[in-house]
Design a protein around this motif. Structure first.
Motif, PDB file in Angstrom:
ATOM      1  N   THR A  73     -12.659   9.530   1.002  1.00  0.00           N
ATOM      2  CA  THR A  73     -12.168  10.717   0.288  1.00  0.00           C
ATOM      3  C   THR A  73     -10.672  10.603   0.029  1.00  0.00           C
ATOM      4  OG1 THR A  73     -13.868  12.107   1.297  1.00  0.00           O
ATOM      5  CG2 THR A  73     -11.956  13.229   0.380  1.00  0.00           C
ATOM      6  N   ILE A  74      -9.917  10.184   1.050  1.00  0.00           N
ATOM      7  CA  ILE A  74      -8.468  10.001   0.896  1.00  0.00           C
ATOM      8  C   ILE A  74      -8.184   8.922  -0.140  1.00  0.00           C
ATOM      9  CG2 ILE A  74      -6.369   9.218   2.066  1.00  0.00           C
ATOM     10  CD1 ILE A  74      -7.496  10.471   4.635  1.00  0.00           C
ATOM     11  N   LEU A  75      -8.939   7.830  -0.071  1.00  0.00           N
ATOM     12  CA  LEU A  75      -8.751   6.717  -0.997  1.00  0.00           C
ATOM     13  C   LEU A  75      -9.028   7.156  -2.433  1.00  0.00           C
ATOM     14  CD1 LEU A  75      -7.970   3.752  -0.440  1.00  0.00           C
ATOM     15  CD2 LEU A  75     -10.398   3.193  -0.596  1.00  0.00           C
ATOM     16  N   THR A  76     -10.093   7.912  -2.626  1.00  0.00           N
ATOM     17  CA  THR A  76     -10.454   8.381  -3.965  1.00  0.00           C
ATOM     18  C   THR A  76      -9.416   9.361  -4.500  1.00  0.00           C
ATOM     19  OG1 THR A  76     -12.798   8.111  -3.430  1.00  0.00           O
ATOM     20  CG2 THR A  76     -12.257   9.499  -5.324  1.00  0.00           C
ATOM     21  N   TRP A  77      -8.989  10.287  -3.641  1.00  0.00           N
ATOM     22  CA  TRP A  77      -7.973  11.260  -4.050  1.00  0.00           C
ATOM     23  C   TRP A  77      -6.693  10.547  -4.470  1.00  0.00           C
ATOM     24  CZ3 TRP A  77      -3.332  12.037  -1.285  1.00  0.00           C
ATOM     25  CH2 TRP A  77      -2.527  13.072  -1.774  1.00  0.00           C
ATOM     26  N   GLU A  78      -6.287   9.542  -3.696  1.00  0.00           N
ATOM     27  CA  GLU A  78      -5.074   8.800  -4.019  1.00  0.00           C
ATOM     28  C   GLU A  78      -5.220   8.059  -5.341  1.00  0.00           C
ATOM     29  OE1 GLU A  78      -1.411   6.701  -3.857  1.00  0.00           O
ATOM     30  OE2 GLU A  78      -2.144   8.603  -3.059  1.00  0.00           O
TER      31      GLU A  78
ATOM     32  N   LEU B 286     -15.665   5.357  -8.387  1.00  0.00           N
ATOM     33  CA  LEU B 286     -16.421   6.486  -7.856  1.00  0.00           C
ATOM     34  C   LEU B 286     -17.921   6.234  -7.936  1.00  0.00           C
ATOM     35  CD1 LEU B 286     -14.390   9.488  -9.314  1.00  0.00           C
ATOM     36  CD2 LEU B 286     -14.529   8.782  -6.921  1.00  0.00           C
ATOM     37  N   LEU B 287     -18.362   5.643  -9.033  1.00  0.00           N
ATOM     38  CA  LEU B 287     -19.789   5.375  -9.196  1.00  0.00           C
ATOM     39  C   LEU B 287     -20.296   4.382  -8.154  1.00  0.00           C
ATOM     40  CD1 LEU B 287     -20.078   5.130 -13.096  1.00  0.00           C
ATOM     41  CD2 LEU B 287     -21.012   6.913 -11.627  1.00  0.00           C
ATOM     42  N   GLN B 288     -19.407   3.490  -7.701  1.00  0.00           N
ATOM     43  CA  GLN B 288     -19.833   2.488  -6.714  1.00  0.00           C
ATOM     44  C   GLN B 288     -20.164   3.104  -5.358  1.00  0.00           C
ATOM     45  OE1 GLN B 288     -16.555  -0.538  -7.767  1.00  0.00           O
ATOM     46  NE2 GLN B 288     -18.214  -1.805  -7.036  1.00  0.00           N
TER      47      GLN B 288
ATOM     48  N   LEU C 128       0.833  -1.198   0.000  1.00  0.00           N
ATOM     49  CA  LEU C 128       0.000   0.000   0.000  1.00  0.00           C
ATOM     50  C   LEU C 128       0.872   1.254   0.000  1.00  0.00           C
ATOM     51  CD1 LEU C 128      -2.846  -0.801   2.559  1.00  0.00           C
ATOM     52  CD2 LEU C 128      -2.749  -1.266   0.108  1.00  0.00           C
ATOM     53  N   ARG C 129       0.333   2.281  -0.619  1.00  0.00           N
ATOM     54  CA  ARG C 129       0.958   3.597  -0.549  1.00  0.00           C
ATOM     55  C   ARG C 129       0.546   4.263   0.761  1.00  0.00           C
ATOM     56  NH1 ARG C 129      -0.545   2.703  -5.785  1.00  0.00           N
ATOM     57  NH2 ARG C 129      -2.610   3.627  -5.462  1.00  0.00           N
ATOM     58  N   PRO C 130       1.292   5.268   1.230  1.00  0.00           N
ATOM     59  CA  PRO C 130       0.996   5.896   2.523  1.00  0.00           C
ATOM     60  C   PRO C 130      -0.439   6.375   2.662  1.00  0.00           C
ATOM     61  CG  PRO C 130       3.143   6.615   1.745  1.00  0.00           C
ATOM     62  CD  PRO C 130       2.548   5.796   0.643  1.00  0.00           C
ATOM     63  N   ALA C 131      -0.998   6.974   1.605  1.00  0.00           N
ATOM     64  CA  ALA C 131      -2.376   7.465   1.676  1.00  0.00           C
ATOM     65  C   ALA C 131      -3.362   6.320   1.870  1.00  0.00           C
ATOM     66  CB  ALA C 131      -2.728   8.262   0.412  1.00  0.00           C
ATOM     67  N   GLN C 132      -3.076   5.171   1.250  1.00  0.00           N
ATOM     68  CA  GLN C 132      -3.957   4.017   1.423  1.00  0.00           C
ATOM     69  C   GLN C 132      -3.890   3.486   2.844  1.00  0.00           C
ATOM     70  OE1 GLN C 132      -2.242   1.821  -1.931  1.00  0.00           O
ATOM     71  NE2 GLN C 132      -4.235   1.860  -2.932  1.00  0.00           N
ATOM     72  N   TRP C 133      -2.684   3.464   3.415  1.00  0.00           N
ATOM     73  CA  TRP C 133      -2.552   3.054   4.814  1.00  0.00           C
ATOM     74  C   TRP C 133      -3.351   3.988   5.725  1.00  0.00           C
ATOM     75  CZ3 TRP C 133      -1.451  -1.396   6.569  1.00  0.00           C
ATOM     76  CH2 TRP C 133      -0.489  -2.218   5.966  1.00  0.00           C
ATOM     77  N   ALA C 134      -3.281   5.284   5.449  1.00  0.00           N
ATOM     78  CA  ALA C 134      -4.014   6.262   6.250  1.00  0.00           C
ATOM     79  C   ALA C 134      -5.518   6.012   6.151  1.00  0.00           C
ATOM     80  CB  ALA C 134      -3.681   7.675   5.789  1.00  0.00           C
ATOM     81  N   ALA C 135      -6.005   5.718   4.941  1.00  0.00           N
ATOM     82  CA  ALA C 135      -7.433   5.470   4.750  1.00  0.00           C
ATOM     83  C   ALA C 135      -7.885   4.237   5.520  1.00  0.00           C
ATOM     84  CB  ALA C 135      -7.745   5.312   3.258  1.00  0.00           C
ATOM     85  N   VAL C 136      -7.091   3.182   5.467  1.00  0.00           N
ATOM     86  CA  VAL C 136      -7.437   1.953   6.193  1.00  0.00           C
ATOM     87  C   VAL C 136      -7.436   2.203   7.699  1.00  0.00           C
ATOM     88  CG1 VAL C 136      -6.696  -0.399   6.722  1.00  0.00           C
ATOM     89  CG2 VAL C 136      -6.630   0.415   4.362  1.00  0.00           C
ATOM     90  N   ALA C 137      -6.448   2.937   8.185  1.00  0.00           N
ATOM     91  CA  ALA C 137      -6.375   3.233   9.622  1.00  0.00           C
ATOM     92  C   ALA C 137      -7.586   4.042  10.083  1.00  0.00           C
ATOM     93  CB  ALA C 137      -5.081   3.992   9.931  1.00  0.00           C
ATOM     94  N   ILE C 138      -7.982   5.031   9.283  1.00  0.00           N
ATOM     95  CA  ILE C 138      -9.168   5.830   9.625  1.00  0.00           C
ATOM     96  C   ILE C 138     -10.419   4.952   9.579  1.00  0.00           C
ATOM     97  CG2 ILE C 138     -10.630   7.746   8.859  1.00  0.00           C
ATOM     98  CD1 ILE C 138      -8.059   9.098   7.842  1.00  0.00           C
TER      99      ILE C 138
END
Length: 324
Positions: free
Chosen positions: A263-268, A226-228, A107-117
């Motif tokens: 939101t973080i996941l989508t942005w990443e 995004l549509l999902q 995972l990239r850092p942003a993905q780790w952050a999303a999972v943690a949140i």
């Protein structure tokens, strides 16, 4: 269609969730059979029958999606629409977690952050409920597992749905016959309207799946992702505004954390997609420049390279399109 389906299940009362699920399995087979005949897509069946491991995976997918559908129908008809919508909100986070744990993905850092949140959101909701949100978690994990198995099976959307429905048909039909023999079935006992609605469960659930399969090969994956989010968003709105389910402060806090994670996941995902497209464009330009003018000799190409310019009109020639 997925987002509005919570409006449909209450129309089937007093039919129980398990009976509705069985009707969904039986009548879906009729729908997919007509679709396969119309499209003349049945050659894949012989290959599937000859591969027992792949057939076993289809059986696992059919079982997991049955759990998902059965719980979803029960939760809607039992006043848990908001909690059901949460399951599909956190599904992308569970899918990522499965990718890390089972497929050893990085995972990239942003993905780790999303999972943690997302994990923090579940903890907040568990404190608010007084117990883990088991409906949401079961829906999320069952659908994520279904996606993982479908990836392994590697069948088309309609073909996969047909195979799963064939496997589920006999158990579902047997259960419905058993209900009729016991005299507890609602099919036919609650009037023609209820019977027609039960028949339509196959169409109501199969059409969105077929549309999803068709969309998956026509639109970018980032757009599809995004549509999902629309389906659980509609479900959540229906749960709050139409079914008037309670939304205490702790539940709003938990949902807000989930939405922040998404939101973080989508942005990443969008940022990574833009970078990948820019890199493909750069490589394509490099290949085009290296190719030089079409039909030119090696000496001509060398002169163009030495001068730093290709002859006018040559820019559209010899270019290699990047693989999509």
């Amino acid at each position: 269609m997925w987002g509005l389906v919570p409006l449909f299940w209450p129309l089937l009362k007093p039919s129980a969730a398990l009976e509705i699920l069985a009707h969904r399995m039986v009548w879906s087979l009729l729908f997919v059979a007509v679709a396969l005949v119309a499209l003349r897509r049945w050659a894949w069946m012989k290959d599937l029958v000859r591969r027992p491991k792949k057939l076993a995976l289809v059986a696992v997918a059919a079982s997991v999606i049955s759990v998902n559908w059965g719980l979803y129908i029960w939760s809607v008809n039992s006043g848990h629409v908001v909690e059901a919508s949460l399951g599909y909100f956190i599904n992308p986070l569970v899918t990522i977690a499965i990718g890390v744990l089972l497929l050893k993905e990085r995972l990239r850092p942003a993905q780790w952050a999303a999972v943690a949140i997302g994990v923090l959101a579940v903890l907040v909701l568990a404190i608010g409920y007084g117990q883990p949100p088991w409906i949401s978690l079961t829906l999320a994990f069952s659908f994520a597992t279904y996606g993982l198995v479908k990836k392994k099976v590697n069948l088309g959307g309609l073909e996969s749905l047909a195979a799963e429905t064939v496997i589920l048909f006999l158990p579902a039909l047997g259960y419905l016959v058993w209900l009729q023999v016991r005299g507890t079935a609602t099919f036919g006992a609650e009037g023609a309207g209820n019977a027609l609605l039960l028949v339509s469960t196959g169409l109501v659930t199969a059409v969105p799946l077929v549309c999803f399969g068709a969309a998956a090969i026509r639109v970018p994956l980032s757009t599809l992702g995004l549509l999902q989010y629309l389906a659980p968003l509609f479900q959540f709105a229906l749960g709050v505004a139409y079914f008037h389910e309670a939304m205490p402060a702790e539940r709003w806090a938990g949902f807000s954390l989930v939405w922040l994670a998404l939101t973080i996941l989508t942005w990443e995902a969008l940022r990574t997609g833009r970078r990948a497209r820019a890199e493909r464009a750069r490589l394509a330009e490099a290949v085009r420049v290296a190719a030089g003018p079409a039909g030119g000799s090696a000496g001509t190409g060398g002169e163009a390279g030495a001068g730093g310019r290709a002859p006018a009109g040559a820019s559209g020639q010899g270019a290699v399109e990047p693989a999509s």
